[in-house]
Design a protein around this motif. Sequence first.
Motif, PDB file in Angstrom:
ATOM      1  N   PRO A  73      64.560  60.254  49.111  1.00  0.00           N
ATOM      2  CA  PRO A  73      63.076  60.294  47.409  1.00  0.00           C
ATOM      3  C   PRO A  73      62.037  59.892  48.904  1.00  0.00           C
ATOM      4  CG  PRO A  73      64.523  58.193  47.836  1.00  0.00           C
ATOM      5  CD  PRO A  73      64.831  59.248  49.063  1.00  0.00           C
ATOM      6  N   TRP A  74      60.882  60.224  48.114  1.00  0.00           N
ATOM      7  CA  TRP A  74      59.595  59.832  47.522  1.00  0.00           C
ATOM      8  C   TRP A  74      59.450  59.391  47.241  1.00  0.00           C
ATOM      9  CZ3 TRP A  74      55.767  58.740  51.336  1.00  0.00           C
ATOM     10  CH2 TRP A  74      54.087  58.620  50.930  1.00  0.00           C
ATOM     11  N   LEU A  75      58.591  57.320  47.107  1.00  0.00           N
ATOM     12  CA  LEU A  75      57.887  56.689  45.862  1.00  0.00           C
ATOM     13  C   LEU A  75      56.421  56.549  45.836  1.00  0.00           C
ATOM     14  CD1 LEU A  75      60.588  54.173  46.167  1.00  0.00           C
ATOM     15  CD2 LEU A  75      60.678  55.743  44.454  1.00  0.00           C
ATOM     16  N   SER A  76      56.253  56.162  44.526  1.00  0.00           N
ATOM     17  CA  SER A  76      54.409  56.279  44.330  1.00  0.00           C
ATOM     18  C   SER A  76      54.411  55.030  45.321  1.00  0.00           C
ATOM     19  CB  SER A  76      54.326  55.702  42.525  1.00  0.00           C
ATOM     20  OG  SER A  76      55.265  54.689  42.099  1.00  0.00           O
ATOM     21  N   LYS A  77      52.845  54.515  45.600  1.00  0.00           N
ATOM     22  CA  LYS A  77      52.754  53.515  46.188  1.00  0.00           C
ATOM     23  C   LYS A  77      53.502  51.982  45.236  1.00  0.00           C
ATOM     24  CE  LYS A  77      50.344  52.835  49.518  1.00  0.00           C
ATOM     25  NZ  LYS A  77      49.440  52.923  49.596  1.00  0.00           N
ATOM     26  N   ALA A  78      52.971  52.058  43.887  1.00  0.00           N
ATOM     27  CA  ALA A  78      53.321  51.653  43.051  1.00  0.00           C
ATOM     28  C   ALA A  78      55.417  50.230  43.634  1.00  0.00           C
ATOM     29  CB  ALA A  78      53.270  51.259  41.809  1.00  0.00           C
ATOM     30  N   ASP A  79      55.986  51.936  43.478  1.00  0.00           N
ATOM     31  CA  ASP A  79      57.704  51.640  43.589  1.00  0.00           C
ATOM     32  C   ASP A  79      57.501  51.403  44.885  1.00  0.00           C
ATOM     33  OD1 ASP A  79      57.955  52.205  40.860  1.00  0.00           O
ATOM     34  OD2 ASP A  79      59.078  54.489  41.514  1.00  0.00           O
ATOM     35  N   GLN A  80      56.672  51.721  46.024  1.00  0.00           N
ATOM     36  CA  GLN A  80      57.270  51.037  47.443  1.00  0.00           C
ATOM     37  C   GLN A  80      56.572  49.822  47.528  1.00  0.00           C
ATOM     38  OE1 GLN A  80      55.262  53.128  50.683  1.00  0.00           O
ATOM     39  NE2 GLN A  80      54.941  54.967  49.149  1.00  0.00           N
ATOM     40  N   ALA A 125      72.393  70.081  55.105  1.00  0.00           N
ATOM     41  CA  ALA A 125      71.552  69.166  54.765  1.00  0.00           C
ATOM     42  C   ALA A 125      72.035  68.049  53.979  1.00  0.00           C
ATOM     43  CB  ALA A 125      70.686  70.228  53.174  1.00  0.00           C
ATOM     44  N   ILE A 126      71.115  66.640  54.368  1.00  0.00           N
ATOM     45  CA  ILE A 126      72.032  65.483  53.512  1.00  0.00           C
ATOM     46  C   ILE A 126      71.171  64.866  52.663  1.00  0.00           C
ATOM     47  CG2 ILE A 126      73.103  63.877  53.975  1.00  0.00           C
ATOM     48  CD1 ILE A 126      73.902  63.813  57.040  1.00  0.00           C
ATOM     49  N   ILE A 127      71.368  64.959  51.459  1.00  0.00           N
ATOM     50  CA  ILE A 127      70.632  64.795  50.301  1.00  0.00           C
ATOM     51  C   ILE A 127      71.177  63.221  49.762  1.00  0.00           C
ATOM     52  CG2 ILE A 127      70.124  64.661  48.030  1.00  0.00           C
ATOM     53  CD1 ILE A 127      71.591  67.826  49.874  1.00  0.00           C
ATOM     54  N   THR A 128      70.560  62.007  49.740  1.00  0.00           N
ATOM     55  CA  THR A 128      70.429  60.394  49.174  1.00  0.00           C
ATOM     56  C   THR A 128      69.462  60.161  48.471  1.00  0.00           C
ATOM     57  OG1 THR A 128      71.414  58.559  50.428  1.00  0.00           O
ATOM     58  CG2 THR A 128      69.722  59.806  51.656  1.00  0.00           C
ATOM     59  N   THR A 129      70.342  59.436  47.915  1.00  0.00           N
ATOM     60  CA  THR A 129      69.218  58.337  47.025  1.00  0.00           C
ATOM     61  C   THR A 129      68.258  57.311  47.224  1.00  0.00           C
ATOM     62  OG1 THR A 129      70.687  56.805  46.665  1.00  0.00           O
ATOM     63  CG2 THR A 129      71.590  59.003  45.519  1.00  0.00           C
ATOM     64  N   ALA A 130      67.938  56.887  48.732  1.00  0.00           N
ATOM     65  CA  ALA A 130      67.134  56.156  48.986  1.00  0.00           C
ATOM     66  C   ALA A 130      66.325  56.272  50.386  1.00  0.00           C
ATOM     67  CB  ALA A 130      67.975  54.715  49.502  1.00  0.00           C
ATOM     68  N   SER A 131      65.586  55.082  50.723  1.00  0.00           N
ATOM     69  CA  SER A 131      65.769  55.916  51.978  1.00  0.00           C
ATOM     70  C   SER A 131      64.632  54.563  52.945  1.00  0.00           C
ATOM     71  CB  SER A 131      64.545  56.562  52.652  1.00  0.00           C
ATOM     72  OG  SER A 131      63.823  56.805  53.262  1.00  0.00           O
ATOM     73  N   LEU A 132      64.751  54.230  54.090  1.00  0.00           N
ATOM     74  CA  LEU A 132      64.202  53.268  54.689  1.00  0.00           C
ATOM     75  C   LEU A 132      61.980  52.887  54.150  1.00  0.00           C
ATOM     76  CD1 LEU A 132      65.798  53.707  58.223  1.00  0.00           C
ATOM     77  CD2 LEU A 132      66.470  51.645  56.596  1.00  0.00           C
ATOM     78  N   PRO A 133      62.093  51.904  54.238  1.00  0.00           N
ATOM     79  CA  PRO A 133      62.709  50.899  54.698  1.00  0.00           C
ATOM     80  C   PRO A 133      62.975  50.254  53.944  1.00  0.00           C
ATOM     81  CG  PRO A 133      59.820  50.694  53.813  1.00  0.00           C
ATOM     82  CD  PRO A 133      60.877  52.283  54.221  1.00  0.00           C
ATOM     83  N   TRP A 134      63.755  50.393  52.765  1.00  0.00           N
ATOM     84  CA  TRP A 134      64.485  49.980  52.124  1.00  0.00           C
ATOM     85  C   TRP A 134      65.969  49.899  52.124  1.00  0.00           C
ATOM     86  CZ3 TRP A 134      66.602  51.461  46.540  1.00  0.00           C
ATOM     87  CH2 TRP A 134      66.639  50.498  45.731  1.00  0.00           C
ATOM     88  N   MET A 135      66.317  48.290  53.214  1.00  0.00           N
ATOM     89  CA  MET A 135      67.733  48.746  54.217  1.00  0.00           C
ATOM     90  C   MET A 135      69.087  48.558  53.034  1.00  0.00           C
ATOM     91  SD  MET A 135      67.171  48.639  56.891  1.00  0.00           S
ATOM     92  CE  MET A 135      67.994  47.748  57.785  1.00  0.00           C
ATOM     93  N   THR A 136      69.108  49.225  52.881  1.00  0.00           N
ATOM     94  CA  THR A 136      70.846  49.484  51.443  1.00  0.00           C
ATOM     95  C   THR A 136      71.117  50.538  52.169  1.00  0.00           C
ATOM     96  OG1 THR A 136      70.862  49.479  49.369  1.00  0.00           O
ATOM     97  CG2 THR A 136      69.335  51.454  50.121  1.00  0.00           C
ATOM     98  N   GLY A 137      72.365  50.882  52.038  1.00  0.00           N
ATOM     99  CA  GLY A 137      73.901  51.338  51.977  1.00  0.00           C
ATOM    100  C   GLY A 137      73.340  52.517  52.637  1.00  0.00           C
TER     101      GLY A 137
END
Length: 549
Positions: free
Chosen positions: A130-137, A93-105
């Motif tokens: 992570p899943w973000l609310s529409k406002a954060d997206q 299981a690979i757990i990370t702090t961000a997801s596309l389409p946020w183009m961060t490392g």
Amino acid sequence: MQDDGFFADWKKWLVAWELRAAEFSAAELAGEIDYLQSKDLSDDGGPRKEELPGGELWATWRRLGGTLRSRAGLPWRKAKEGSDLRQPGRKIAIITTASLPWMTGTAVNPLLRTVFLAKDSTREVTLLVPWLSKADQATIFPSITFETPEEQETYVREWAKKRTGVEANFKIRFYPGRYAPEKGSILPIGDLTKYIPDEEADVAVLEEPEHLNWYHHGSCWTRKFSHVVGVVHTNYLDYARREEGGDVKQRLLKAINCWVCQAHCHKVVKLSGAVQPLPKEHTEFVHGVSPAFLEVGMAKRLPTKGSDERFSRGFYYIGKVVWGKGYTELLDMVEFHKTSTGKDLPVDVFGGGADFADVTQTSSTKGLSLMFHGPKDHLSPDIHEYKAFINPSTSDVVATTSAEALAMGKFVICCEHPSNKFFSQFRNCLVYRTPEEFNERVRYAMEHEPAPLSEEETFKLTWEAATERFLDIASLSVQERNPGLLNRAMDSIAYMSHNTLTGLEPVRVTAGAGVGTRDNPECVTGYSPSSGCAGGLFDRRVTESKQCT
């Protein structure tokens, strides 16, 4: 500083019991294991209750998580062995702090690690993002939002397939998160270990283990998973140092990072020596570049049709526009070049971020020839034509953009720094130590063409090579998996003390976790960000005031 009183006695007691445990293991326990191995195993890989000495007492011990307990389907006796990630059947299981389409490392690299690990069909690989609310997206995603996690999963899979061309079978799961603008980061909501089913809890790769666990309250990762490795991406101390009260923030954050890595990891892999010292640390560059960048480099081996030159444009920089991402150094170097040579150094800049207005205004005030174009994918055809990538940043652990630029056959002009050690072996990497040397490297890039990548250089940049490096460094020796009673006790103390503090809402809010973020919502999409300001000790006051007004 020497221990005294109670703590000295406590430490002696632990050492004595550690020696006793080792003596027992070498004698009586060996015979016990031989006896048990001759018996049938229960469905979960452990001995059957009725065949064990102690009967119900032993079964209770296993349920409470004793050291001989089965984990993730592995035989219970494997607890005294190392852990090889190349072993068939591993569940990762690979757990990370961000997801596309946020183009961060931290969105891109864990995804690519997932894809290339999953190429081996004997592994089961899951990516938890992570899943973000529409406002954060709407705040951080470029012109796109998603109604459901399934929509975002489709986007992520299509991007990965297009970028790599690899057919890989892996799962994508989501956890609830919130974007914290005062930190420029996504923070998890609740206990993330709950989003990986127990039957899949074998290996956990924590991409940014410190970030994932700053406010973590719940299960200890090393108790749920038999093998936990953290991969450190970001030099958060450098960010903290640049803020108001930076010295105090940096010292406190350094201690917290050590604290949570001690509590939740069997091993910590730093991408370079640019990161602070951490418990259980090893250093290895375990990232690669997408095949698409290498394809651009192959195409750029020959001059453009109708021209003698392979590149039609000069210098560029790409990166999130926050001061901590190298923009202070970029402006300083370009300003020095202008004042010392009397000539402008035109640089096209691609990126967006919280400090965009401030950076562009400062550049204009200094009269620098920096042109800001907003965010753009590094693989955009427009960027193919640039000859040289300038990256003077000293805040990166390792700059993915530098690796991508080298893969595309460009010069990379960067400073001598631990974050650039891996790249310095490449012929097209032009390293400088002083502003005067920066000017020399700029002049050299203007007057010469980059050398085409050799086969050896090309392979070193691939994700295939990075995956091999990862599998080597991330495996656990017997000692790393079973460090002894004293070290296990220290890990437990770190976990219990941190878990106690992060369970207190006033502590969480003061530290910047946000209001109501301790417990898991009923469903992944069930979290709604608080309308109140969530600024804490680590937060930039300027940004806080913007959010609270």
